[in-house]
Design a protein around this motif. Structure first.
Motif, PDB file in Angstrom:
ATOM      1  N   MET A   1      26.725  48.024  41.760  1.00 30.87           N
ATOM      2  CA  MET A   1      27.891  48.840  42.084  1.00 30.87           C
ATOM      3  C   MET A   1      28.777  48.156  43.127  1.00 30.87           C
ATOM      4  N   LEU A   2      28.149  47.540  44.140  1.00 32.29           N
ATOM      5  CA  LEU A   2      28.933  46.886  45.185  1.00 32.29           C
ATOM      6  C   LEU A   2      29.750  45.727  44.630  1.00 32.29           C
ATOM      7  N   LEU A   3      29.174  44.945  43.742  1.00 30.00           N
ATOM      8  CA  LEU A   3      29.931  43.860  43.115  1.00 30.00           C
ATOM      9  C   LEU A   3      31.110  44.399  42.317  1.00 30.00           C
ATOM     10  N   LEU A   4      30.909  45.522  41.631  1.00 27.85           N
ATOM     11  CA  LEU A   4      31.987  46.129  40.846  1.00 27.85           C
ATOM     12  C   LEU A   4      33.130  46.572  41.757  1.00 27.85           C
ATOM     13  N   VAL A   5      32.803  47.217  42.872  1.00 31.67           N
ATOM     14  CA  VAL A   5      33.837  47.670  43.802  1.00 31.67           C
ATOM     15  C   VAL A   5      34.594  46.478  44.386  1.00 31.67           C
ATOM     16  N   MET A   6      33.863  45.430  44.771  1.00 29.43           N
ATOM     17  CA  MET A   6      34.522  44.255  45.327  1.00 29.43           C
ATOM     18  C   MET A   6      35.422  43.594  44.301  1.00 29.43           C
ATOM     19  N   GLY A   7      34.959  43.501  43.044  1.00 32.29           N
ATOM     20  CA  GLY A   7      35.792  42.912  42.000  1.00 32.29           C
ATOM     21  C   GLY A   7      37.050  43.703  41.747  1.00 32.29           C
ATOM     22  N   ALA A   8      36.942  45.035  41.759  1.00 26.91           N
ATOM     23  CA  ALA A   8      38.114  45.874  41.544  1.00 26.91           C
ATOM     24  C   ALA A   8      39.108  45.740  42.693  1.00 26.91           C
ATOM     25  N   LEU A   9      38.601  45.709  43.937  1.00 30.08           N
ATOM     26  CA  LEU A   9      39.489  45.537  45.090  1.00 30.08           C
ATOM     27  C   LEU A   9      40.149  44.163  45.077  1.00 30.08           C
ATOM     28  N   TRP A  10      39.359  43.146  44.723  1.00 35.04           N
ATOM     29  CA  TRP A  10      39.910  41.791  44.658  1.00 35.04           C
ATOM     30  C   TRP A  10      41.049  41.722  43.641  1.00 35.04           C
ATOM     31  N   SER A  11      40.856  42.368  42.495  1.00 38.44           N
ATOM     32  CA  SER A  11      41.894  42.372  41.466  1.00 38.44           C
ATOM     33  C   SER A  11      43.112  43.162  41.913  1.00 38.44           C
ATOM     34  N   ALA A  12      42.869  44.312  42.562  1.00 44.77           N
ATOM     35  CA  ALA A  12      43.978  45.127  43.039  1.00 44.77           C
ATOM     36  C   ALA A  12      44.821  44.390  44.075  1.00 44.77           C
ATOM     37  N   ALA A  13      44.193  43.499  44.827  1.00 42.36           N
ATOM     38  CA  ALA A  13      44.920  42.741  45.842  1.00 42.36           C
ATOM     39  C   ALA A  13      45.885  41.730  45.230  1.00 42.36           C
ATOM     40  N   GLN A  14      45.695  41.368  43.977  1.00 41.83           N
ATOM     41  CA  GLN A  14      46.560  40.380  43.337  1.00 41.83           C
ATOM     42  C   GLN A  14      47.828  41.001  42.736  1.00 41.83           C
ATOM     43  N   LEU A  15      47.673  42.176  42.143  1.00 41.29           N
ATOM     44  CA  LEU A  15      48.725  42.726  41.297  1.00 41.29           C
ATOM     45  C   LEU A  15      50.015  43.109  42.021  1.00 41.29           C
ATOM     46  N   PRO A  16      49.989  43.589  43.281  1.00 42.51           N
ATOM     47  CA  PRO A  16      51.267  43.934  43.922  1.00 42.51           C
ATOM     48  C   PRO A  16      52.252  42.776  44.012  1.00 42.51           C
TER      49      PRO A  16
END
Length: 239
Positions: A1-16
């Motif tokens: 679960m922690l890896l999933l959350v980190m991956g989602a946050l990492w991706s969200a940091a790129q899109l803006p």
């Protein structure tokens, strides 16, 4: 679960950064979020890999994980260079973010903890009353041969990495490119003489991983510390 959350946050940091109005402030804010999400990625990934292997078998899988990171850089650099050339620099962030979201979606379906992973959260509290839990003082861990050699090796590795990051770019720009008749390489293009550097790095990592798997015996430290070789879900190690 922690890896999933980190991956989602990492991706969200790129899109803006895809927004045309996104400027320096957005870049700084998203880089802070990226660092927050990416910082623990390596130890968390290693911890997850170790949940699938006995202690004496963990060295080579850990090296393969590290080689995967090096190979990712080798693939991403020219790929993102092509993206920038065709779609502009903002889409380098967009491509990285979309790739991260794709990984997160696959991990959500396929990712799971290994059978040897230590308990977390509620599972830890449910095992607190079980007798036979190994109580290992941190002093014994810090003075163990495994910890000391790992710490010295990490110090040497990051020393070399710091020297490479500060000295190598200047060397390549002023010496290698300065003595060459060709123009300095563009984004994503390898420097002359360093086209297959990642292959050399990957090969060295694999060789050292195999040698470590053959000669290192971490179970000796486990026996000396009085803990099981591979703590199970009902036999956690308490510091």
């Amino acid at each position: 679960m922690l890896l999933l959350v980190m991956g989602a946050l990492w991706s969200a940091a790129q899109l803006p950064m895809l927004r045309g109005a996104a400027g320096f402030a957005t870049l700084i804010a998203t880089r802070v979020l990226l660092g927050f999400a990416e910082g623990p990625a390596a130890p968390v990934a290693v911890h997850h890999v170790h949940g699938w292997f006995e202690q004496r078998e963990r060295t080579l899988p850990t090296v393969i994980l590290t080689v995967g990171a090096a190979a990712g850089v080798a693939v991403a650099a020219p790929t993102l260079g092509a993206v920038i050339s065709h779609f502009g620099w903002r889409w380098a962030f967009g491509a990285a973010g979309l790739a991260g979201l794709l990984w997160a979606a696959v991990w959500k379906v396929e990712g799971r903890e290994g059978p040897l992973a230590p308990p977390v959260g509620r599972d830890v509290r449910s095992t607190e009353g079980i007798s036979g839990v190994a109580d290992v003082p941190l002093r014994a861990v810090f003075l163990s041969g495994t910890f000391i050699t790992a710490a010295l090796g990490a110090f040497a590795a990051y020393w070399v990495m710091s020297a490479k990051l500060t000295w190598l770019p200047d060397y390549l720009q002023t010496v290698v490119a300065g003595t060459s008749t060709r123009q300095p390489p563009s984004v994503g293009e390898p420097w002359p003489g360093y086209e297959n550097g990642w292959l050399v790095t990957a090969a060295l990592l694999l060789v050292t991983g195999v040698l470590a798997a053959l000669f290192i015996r971490p179970e000796r430290d486990a026996r000396r510390l009085g803990v099981p070789e591979t703590p199970g879900a009902v036999d956690p190690v308490v510091h």
